[in-house]
Design a protein around this motif. Structure first.
Motif, PDB file in Angstrom:
ATOM      1  N   ARG A  15       0.840  -1.175  -0.119  1.00  0.00           N
ATOM      2  CA  ARG A  15      -0.100  -0.122  -0.122  1.00  0.00           C
ATOM      3  C   ARG A  15       0.956   1.327  -0.075  1.00  0.00           C
ATOM      4  O   ARG A  15       1.912   1.229   0.604  1.00  0.00           O
ATOM      5  N   PRO A  16       0.541   2.306  -0.691  1.00  0.00           N
ATOM      6  CA  PRO A  16       1.451   3.599  -1.017  1.00  0.00           C
ATOM      7  C   PRO A  16       1.355   4.188   0.489  1.00  0.00           C
ATOM      8  O   PRO A  16       0.509   4.168   1.083  1.00  0.00           O
ATOM      9  N   SER A  17       2.308   4.747   0.802  1.00  0.00           N
ATOM     10  CA  SER A  17       2.401   5.729   1.773  1.00  0.00           C
ATOM     11  C   SER A  17       3.093   7.287   1.630  1.00  0.00           C
ATOM     12  O   SER A  17       3.517   7.466   0.626  1.00  0.00           O
ATOM     13  N   VAL A  18       2.172   8.149   2.227  1.00  0.00           N
ATOM     14  CA  VAL A  18       2.472   9.584   1.987  1.00  0.00           C
ATOM     15  C   VAL A  18       3.983   9.911   1.801  1.00  0.00           C
ATOM     16  O   VAL A  18       4.366  10.511   0.904  1.00  0.00           O
ATOM     17  N   SER A 213      -8.414   4.496   0.457  1.00  0.00           N
ATOM     18  CA  SER A 213      -7.067   5.075   0.406  1.00  0.00           C
ATOM     19  C   SER A 213      -6.435   5.197   1.912  1.00  0.00           C
ATOM     20  O   SER A 213      -6.873   5.863   2.885  1.00  0.00           O
ATOM     21  N   PRO A 214      -5.136   4.833   2.043  1.00  0.00           N
ATOM     22  CA  PRO A 214      -4.514   5.236   3.090  1.00  0.00           C
ATOM     23  C   PRO A 214      -3.922   6.659   3.405  1.00  0.00           C
ATOM     24  O   PRO A 214      -3.564   7.026   4.497  1.00  0.00           O
ATOM     25  N   ASN A 215      -4.072   7.300   2.308  1.00  0.00           N
ATOM     26  CA  ASN A 215      -3.605   8.694   2.415  1.00  0.00           C
ATOM     27  C   ASN A 215      -4.818   9.759   1.982  1.00  0.00           C
ATOM     28  O   ASN A 215      -4.585  10.510   1.039  1.00  0.00           O
ATOM     29  N   PRO A 216      -5.909   9.895   2.488  1.00  0.00           N
ATOM     30  CA  PRO A 216      -6.910  10.971   2.165  1.00  0.00           C
ATOM     31  C   PRO A 216      -6.374  12.235   2.316  1.00  0.00           C
ATOM     32  O   PRO A 216      -5.711  12.690   3.196  1.00  0.00           O
ATOM     33  N   MET A 217      -6.559  13.153   1.406  1.00  0.00           N
ATOM     34  CA  MET A 217      -6.174  14.529   1.232  1.00  0.00           C
ATOM     35  C   MET A 217      -7.557  15.720   1.395  1.00  0.00           C
ATOM     36  O   MET A 217      -8.373  15.332   0.705  1.00  0.00           O
ATOM     37  N   ARG A 218      -7.163  16.435   2.207  1.00  0.00           N
ATOM     38  CA  ARG A 218      -8.142  17.645   2.077  1.00  0.00           C
ATOM     39  C   ARG A 218      -7.374  19.017   1.680  1.00  0.00           C
ATOM     40  O   ARG A 218      -6.612  19.690   2.554  1.00  0.00           O
ATOM     41  N   MET A 219      -7.657  19.345   0.407  1.00  0.00           N
ATOM     42  CA  MET A 219      -6.966  20.654   0.075  1.00  0.00           C
ATOM     43  C   MET A 219      -7.754  21.837   0.664  1.00  0.00           C
ATOM     44  O   MET A 219      -8.963  21.628   0.831  1.00  0.00           O
ATOM     45  N   ARG A 220      -7.154  22.914   1.069  1.00  0.00           N
ATOM     46  CA  ARG A 220      -7.704  23.832   1.451  1.00  0.00           C
ATOM     47  C   ARG A 220      -7.248  25.192   0.733  1.00  0.00           C
ATOM     48  O   ARG A 220      -6.217  25.313   0.050  1.00  0.00           O
TER      49      ARG A 220
END
Length: 267
Positions: A15-18, A213-220
């Motif tokens: 699984r990918p990691s940040v 996804s192990p790396n959910p993203m919240r752009m701001r």
């Protein structure tokens, strides 16, 4: 998939990691097939991503030099990632002999490689920790012995808060770290943003936010990033596109659409 000898047993290399994906963007070698495959998908929709990572690292150099010039010689680097050339301790030690750096990350590979790289460096330490648990970090014996919290500290949150969802209260987390510092301390934030209509930024965010996804993203956007600083004094030029924060050389008009923001505040 073969597991290299340096990979801790608890790491799921499928699984990918940040941290490892970012290492790939920067041209590092401490990543696996799953990380490279995911990174290439992001680069397909946002070809500038490698350049974004490099500009982020260039900003890090600028701000560490600036802080050293202001007399800030202690750095708490949260979500520090996998060590690559031009990391905080290298920049700071070149600017001030007494610089002290504490790297904190929750990725086991980032921690393992940081400790191996820094073995014998008394001015730099590495802590396995999660920035969403500020008290565990702040009260850890290593933090208390390595940093002097009665003196100014730079809290670095570089390219990490966009992985903290709203429900975890990122502004409150920042505040927890700020409250542990004294006047003269600084907070440094860079943050992914889709403000400005860059379609590739939205597509990249969607990739990070796929099911499971192990790396959910919240752009701001810029207002949301400003809010992360609370009532701190934000230094000029404010919250701006990363290449526009006190550049050392002229930048082109494309910087106005750059999918990332930077800001620095002083307590």
């Amino acid at each position: 998939m073969d597991r290299p000898s340096w990979a801790p047993d608890e790491v799921d290399i499928t699984r990918p990691s940040v941290a490892r994906v970012y290492d790939y963007y920067l041209g590092g070698s401490h990543n696996f097939e799953a990380d490279r495959r995911f990174a290439e998908q992001v680069l397909h929709v946002l070809p500038e991503m490698a350049t974004v990572a490099q500009a982020n690292r260039a900003f890090l150099r600028r701000i560490v030099r600036h802080l050293c010039a202001q007399g800030v010689t202690q750095f708490l680097d949260l979500g520090s990632g996998i060590p690559t050339a031009g990391n905080v301790h290298e920049i700071a030690s070149a600017e001030c002999d007494d610089a002290r750096v504490l790297y904190v990350d929750n990725d086991p590979i980032a921690v393992v490689h940081s400790r191996a790289l820094l073995d014998g460096d008394d001015h730099t330490a590495v802590l396995a920790g999660d920035l969403t648990e500020p008290q565990r970090i702040l009260e850890h014996p290593l933090t208390r012995t390595h940093l002097d919290l009665t003196r100014p500290v730079a809290v670095l949150l570089v390219s990490v808060l966009h992985f903290v969802p709203d429900e975890l209260g990122p502004a409150g987390l920042v505040r927890s770290f700020v409250d542990a510092t004294v006047p003269g301390s600084h907070v440094v934030i860079t943050h992914a943003s889709n403000e400005g209509g860059h379609s590739g930024a939205n597509d990249a965010q969607n990739l990070y936010n796929r099911d499971k996804s192990p790396n959910p993203m919240r752009m701001r956007n810029a207002d949301e990033v400003r809010a992360l600083f609370g009532d701190l004094e934000i230094l000029e030029p404010g919250v701006v596109r990363i290449p526009l924060w006190r550049p050392e050389s002229p930048v082109g008009p494309e910087a106005q659409r750059y999918p990332g923001l930077a800001g620095v505040a002083r307590r």
